[in-house]
Design a protein around this motif. Structure first.
Motif: not given
Lengths: 472, 472
Positions: A1, A3-4, B96-97, B324, B50, A12, A14, A130, B42-43, B99-102
């Motif tokens: 996957m 990176r979204p 997803r969160y 991943s 997904q 959202e 942190l 949202e 999360t939203r 990965l998005e914010n890793a």
């Protein structure tokens, strides 16, 4: 996957941003509860036909379909009374909840409701698809005394006032009364009240000159009538002299109206009471025109002083018919805070920050994996005394464990007492098998002291993450 | 509008039920935070592609379309990567969160998340279409030490244990380890591990005889292999003798497996640590088979003792690949509590009740509308000291105001001191214009005493609504 990427319009945070949002939500909830409002939650969905009763919002509604239903023939089920949509505010669901449970609720019913709502708008101008709203309403069965129109904006002002401690700018609640506007316009001879209000509502956007032209061109006002409407909208102030000025203006145009007088009495009472209970917070502003199609008395908008261009962060009003089941009509008055917009502003403008993004005040170090149980026991003792803590994920070198705490903003690192080394035992300075004292280090100052997990506590300001005004 | 009826599968509570739910949510949150878990939200929506990665849940997904899009041609937009659906759990959004914010998160990352989820299932068997889940997970970047598989079920056990104070039955966490099952089956010569697990998973529903037949008929096991699988599933216990019994069973079938040994070492360590940290709470149960298609180590289910037929109220496990991005793999371990099901059970079985459904501890009476400001001032003084209160909605006879409090469960009614009557002034027993002392009445006992809003406080147990075991 891969990176979204974020979805536009679906904010959202942190973890440290969430600390700020949670603080805002907790503060609002506490203020609402101190004022006697009961918390409820409603389901996220309502039947589509209920959501579409207010025609102008129809395009914003997200409609739900089950994947299977869609897949069968390419179109969702169209049977309107089976179709569900996500609620776009908390007023429609509350009205339904009141009717559904009328026999089980005690009226007047004061409730607060803090939930997400969804609108399929194009995300722009800080608009979200949202977002969280925090609403308070009081609803009566059959009737509702006027004094609630004074109380509710003051509750919201108190709630927002609590947030000044973290750096929220001062708030100003702008109030008007539909009866004043309607009485004045009708007294002038302008019967398209909604038309005048819709036009006046554009004052901040297009200015007085264009509004005056539009009143003539679109609502059929004479130049003198248009000017009178603009003169009314220009009146504002935080004491009852506002009432006198409106009366004088009305008299100068020969306007006589019972409705106007009733509205002025209400507006004056609101400004009067507010000046005692929350001096300087409430301002009568005769240009406030919002949602007057269903508001019937007081209307409210709220701006952050110095950030007026943000628009209203908390709005509402009085409605004579929140709900009706044919036998009983339920009048109400309520206001709604756009929490996500507020938090987004607080974070985006760097007005506030969380002292840390994790709850733990203490990281309990692990000397080696064989003694992890000792560290777990320390953590259990601290938690039993209400001290949030974490245990190091691995028995790395202490320097690395300290960096683990530092990176997260955890202020204290706890070192469980160690077995003495063979040298110390041989030298007689320690007894084999007898652990030394635990120690705790304030990693900000470097100070390290002996400590007992049964008695030690961090300073109160370090116990939980706090939200504070940003330095910058 | 006719009186609306509830939507099946979308639970809502009356205010006193919401007090119970809020107490459960607050208790979970506090326990999670004491253990160092950071809260995130999360939203509600994720891209449909997904959500559909786990094929078996596809039919449960609610797909969103904007009303306008649907209306144009009768079908929603079908472009999958633009389509959004409501999340059906909190694991997919969390992955997803992460990965998005890793790049902005510190690993191992411990988070809790308490939100609604939606599943378009047929509502039955206590299944909801909208319900709240409370999840904890810890996720590592690249690796994640085993000790978290011990810690996480104990955090959930602690959280649920806190709810015993309000009448929640004792909980039992049932644990198994995928490596044990897989190692044992493969060692027996059964390579369709998922098939065996799916069949074993039906034990509670259909019984051992039918499961044995199915293992032979559908998974291709011999009678002896099927019996061995049933024998393994029958093993359970709360100490490490479980490990010995599995080893003995394996030996009796000539099973030798490194995977089995690794799983047994982990399972033994978990049972061992749990017996120290929370004696009696964790039970190894070799028939637990849940979701083993993506769990890779420990798996957990949680039952309420005496209410086992409810099924698991809190489940989860270890997954080597939560997410991943091609370069880094994020292993995790987590559990999820079905909060709505739990609250529904607590309320439906009348196990608990709220002491009242409104926050107010005090109703400040109003003598007449002309002195409402006096009552408001009392309320403000009490609220400033953290005492939740309400002001009577009308200056009705005091008896009616007391009934107003009584109906809501508000324990105290406050009477502002009154101006003396003309008779008392004439008789010299009072001074004109000098208000008598305020009084407060406990409407349960009838006791009424002089009181000062600057110092009086209700007993601690009356300050806020509490949740207590139901008497009945």
């Amino acid at each position: 996957m891969a990176r979204p990427t974020p979805l536009s319009g679906f904010p959202e945070w942190l973890p440290d941003g969430r600390v700020v949002e949670q603080h805002v939500l907790d503060t609002l909830r506490r203020t609402f509860e101190l004022h006697g409002f009961a918390g409820i939650e409603t389901r996220a969905v309502e039947p589509l036909d209920q959501l579409l009763r207010k025609g102008e919002t129809s395009k914003e509604v997200y409609v739900l379909s089950r994947l299977q239903e869609v897949a069968d023939d390419g179109a969702p089920a169209r049977d309107a009374d089976k179709q569900l949509g996500l609620h776009f505010d908390l007023t429609v669901p509350f009205a339904r909840y009141v009717l559904e449970n009328a026999g089980k609720l005690a009226f007047p019913f004061k409730r607060y409701q803090i939930q997400k709502v969804w609108r399929g708008e194009r995300p722009q101008d800080g608009r979200f698809r949202e977002f969280a709203q925090a609403d308070i309403d009081v609803v009566g069965a059959g009737g509702l005394p006027y004094h609630f129109e004074v109380e509710l904006p003051l509750v919201m002002a108190a709630a927002l006032g609590e947030l000044r401690a973290i750096g929220l700018p001062e708030v100003r609640v702008l109030v008007n009364n539909r009866r004043v506007a309607e009485g004045f316009y009708r007294g002038l001879g302008l019967d398209d009240v909604d038309g005048v209000l819709r036009t006046i509502d554009k004052l901040d956007k297009v200015g007085a000159a264009k509004v005056g032209e539009a009143l003539v061109a679109e609502v059929g006002a004479s130049d003198a009538q248009a000017q009178a409407c603009l003169d009314l909208a220009a009146i504002n102030g935080s004491d009852t002299s506002v009432v006198d000025r409106v009366r004088a203006l009305a008299a100068s145009h020969g306007v006589e109206s019972e409705l106007l007088e009733q509205g002025l009495a209400e507006l004056g009472a609101l400004v009067d009471a507010a000046s005692v209970r929350a001096p300087g917070v409430v301002v009568a502003d005769l240009k406030i025109a919002r949602g007057l199609d269903y508001y019937t008395g007081s209307v409210y908008e709220t701006v952050l002083v110095g950030h007026e261009q943000l628009g209203s962060i908390c709005s509402g009003g009085r409605y004579d018919t929140l709900a009706s089941d044919g036998r009983t009509t339920y009048p109400g008055v309520g206001l709604s805070i756009g929490v996500s917009r507020l938090v987004s502003r607080l974070l985006g403008a760097d007005l506030v920050r969380a002292t840390r993004g994790v709850p733990a005040a203490v990281l309990v170090a692990v000397t080696d994996e064989a003694t992890r149980a000792d560290s777990d026991a320390v953590a259990a003792a601290l938690r039993a005394r209400g001290i949030p803590c974490d245990v190091a994920p691995s028995a790395a070198k202490f320097g690395k464990q300290i960096r683990y705490a530092d990176r997260r903003g955890i202020p204290f690192v706890w070192f469980p007492g160690q077995e003495p080394g063979a040298d110390d035992v041989a030298a007689g300075t320690a007894v084999a098998g007898e652990r030394g004292p635990d120690q705790v280090k304030d990693i900000r100052s470097g100070e390290q002291v002996d400590a007992d997990a049964a008695t030690w506590a961090p300073p109160a300001e370090d116990l939980w993450p706090r939200v504070v005004p940003s330095a910058g």
